[in-house]
Design a protein around this motif. Structure first.
Motif, short mmCIF file in Angstrom:
data_model
loop_
_atom_site.label_atom_id
_atom_site.label_comp_id
_atom_site.label_asym_id
_atom_site.label_seq_id
_atom_site.Cartn_x
_atom_site.Cartn_y
_atom_site.Cartn_z
N VAL A 161 0.88 -1.16 0.00
CA VAL A 161 0.00 0.00 0.00
C VAL A 161 0.93 1.22 0.00
O VAL A 161 1.83 1.31 0.83
CB VAL A 161 -0.92 0.00 1.24
N VAL A 162 0.74 2.12 -0.96
CA VAL A 162 1.63 3.27 -1.12
C VAL A 162 0.86 4.56 -0.88
O VAL A 162 -0.21 4.77 -1.44
CB VAL A 162 2.23 3.29 -2.55
N LEU A 174 2.31 6.89 11.08
CA LEU A 174 1.63 5.90 10.23
C LEU A 174 2.65 4.90 9.66
O LEU A 174 2.41 3.70 9.65
CB LEU A 174 0.95 6.58 9.04
N TYR A 175 3.76 5.44 9.19
CA TYR A 175 4.79 4.60 8.59
C TYR A 175 5.32 3.59 9.60
O TYR A 175 5.41 2.40 9.31
CB TYR A 175 5.91 5.48 8.05
N LYS A 222 -5.61 15.12 8.30
CA LYS A 222 -4.48 14.70 9.13
C LYS A 222 -4.14 13.23 8.82
O LYS A 222 -5.04 12.42 8.60
CB LYS A 222 -4.81 14.86 10.60
N PRO A 223 -2.85 12.91 8.79
CA PRO A 223 -2.44 11.54 8.46
C PRO A 223 -3.15 10.45 9.25
O PRO A 223 -3.53 9.42 8.69
CB PRO A 223 -0.94 11.54 8.73
N GLU A 224 -3.37 10.68 10.55
CA GLU A 224 -4.00 9.63 11.37
C GLU A 224 -5.42 9.30 10.89
O GLU A 224 -5.91 8.20 11.13
CB GLU A 224 -3.98 10.00 12.86
N LYS A 225 -6.07 10.21 10.20
CA LYS A 225 -7.42 9.97 9.67
C LYS A 225 -7.40 8.97 8.51
O LYS A 225 -8.44 8.45 8.12
CB LYS A 225 -8.06 11.29 9.19
N LEU A 226 -6.21 8.70 7.96
CA LEU A 226 -6.08 7.77 6.84
C LEU A 226 -5.99 6.32 7.31
O LEU A 226 -6.12 5.39 6.51
CB LEU A 226 -4.83 8.10 6.01
N ALA A 227 -5.77 6.10 8.59
CA ALA A 227 -5.54 4.75 9.13
C ALA A 227 -6.62 3.74 8.73
O ALA A 227 -6.28 2.64 8.27
CB ALA A 227 -5.35 4.79 10.64
N PRO A 228 -7.93 4.07 8.83
CA PRO A 228 -8.93 3.07 8.44
C PRO A 228 -8.83 2.66 6.96
O PRO A 228 -8.98 1.48 6.63
CB PRO A 228 -10.27 3.77 8.71
N LEU A 258 2.88 -1.03 4.34
CA LEU A 258 2.69 0.36 3.92
C LEU A 258 4.04 1.00 3.61
O LEU A 258 5.01 0.80 4.34
CB LEU A 258 2.02 1.18 5.03
N VAL A 259 4.08 1.77 2.54
CA VAL A 259 5.23 2.62 2.26
C VAL A 259 4.69 4.03 1.99
O VAL A 259 3.64 4.18 1.37
CB VAL A 259 6.11 2.08 1.11
N ILE A 260 5.38 5.01 2.54
CA ILE A 260 5.02 6.41 2.30
C ILE A 260 6.15 7.01 1.47
O ILE A 260 7.32 6.82 1.76
CB ILE A 260 4.85 7.18 3.63
N LEU A 261 5.76 7.72 0.41
CA LEU A 261 6.73 8.36 -0.48
C LEU A 261 6.51 9.87 -0.41
O LEU A 261 5.44 10.36 -0.80
CB LEU A 261 6.54 7.86 -1.92
N GLY A 262 7.52 10.58 0.08
CA GLY A 262 7.43 12.03 0.20
C GLY A 262 8.11 12.72 -0.97
O GLY A 262 9.26 12.41 -1.30
N PHE A 263 7.40 13.64 -1.59
CA PHE A 263 7.93 14.40 -2.72
C PHE A 263 7.90 15.89 -2.37
O PHE A 263 6.84 16.52 -2.45
CB PHE A 263 7.07 14.16 -3.97
N PRO A 264 9.04 16.47 -1.98
CA PRO A 264 9.08 17.90 -1.70
C PRO A 264 8.66 18.70 -2.94
O PRO A 264 8.98 18.32 -4.07
CB PRO A 264 10.55 18.16 -1.36
N CYS A 265 7.95 19.79 -2.69
CA CYS A 265 7.44 20.62 -3.78
C CYS A 265 7.50 22.08 -3.38
O CYS A 265 7.14 22.42 -2.25
CB CYS A 265 6.00 20.21 -4.08
#
Length: 168
Positions: free
Chosen positions: A32-33, A54-55, A152-158, A63-70
């Protein structure tokens, strides 16, 4: 393009890590990305803490989280690779993969974001509205859901748990 090709188009893409290494998205097949456009001087920057939590919680489950600075929104990511890396690590303990600074909108938008936006339009059409827009991709490579910067990231948990259950 068959449905299967569309589902796996994510895996044909690649991006350059903050360390300068080309990373094929296919290495995340079956995981899951969560793809996030980030910035170090944004009012949402403290979300790095929630993303890291989360990570840490779900990394071993797939789970993998990919951060892309912008830097496309209010000049909120003006630094180079070194400043970005130090800021993420020192201020927020980020251990998930971070990539080179990218554009997420316009003619120079990175292919990962062009693809995700085409599959998961937002309130403003396909444009990314601001930093910390989040795209969740299922273990089959199919874009699943888009989340606003204010989410907020924690809201993505479900949603993450639902997709992790599918991955088994």
């Amino acid at each position: 393009m068959s449905t299967n090709d569309t589902n796996n188009a994510f895996y044909t893409l690649s991006a350059t890590s903050l360390q300068g290494k080309e990373i094929p998205m296919e290495q995340y097949q079956g995981k899951v990305v969560l793809v996030v456009n980030t910035a170090s001087q944004c009012s949402f920057t403290p979300q790095y803490e929630g993303l890291e939590a989360l990570y840490k919680k779900y990394q071993d489950k797939g789970l993998v989280i990919l951060g892309f600075p912008c830097n496309q929104f209010g000049n909120q990511e003006p630094g180079g690779k070194k400043e970005i890396e130090e800021g993420c690590l020192l201020n927020y303990g980020v251990s998930f993969p971070m990539f080179d600074k990218v554009d997420v909108n316009g003619k120079d938008a990175h292919p990962v974001f062009r693809y995700l936006k085409s599959e998961l339009g937002g309130l403003l059409g396909s444009w990314v509205k601001w930093n910390f827009t989040k795209f969740l991709v299922g273990p089959d490579g199919k874009p699943y859901k888009r989340f606003a910067p204010i989410t907020k990231p924690e809201k993505l948990a479900p949603e993450i748990e639902k997709l992790l259950a599918r991955a088994k």
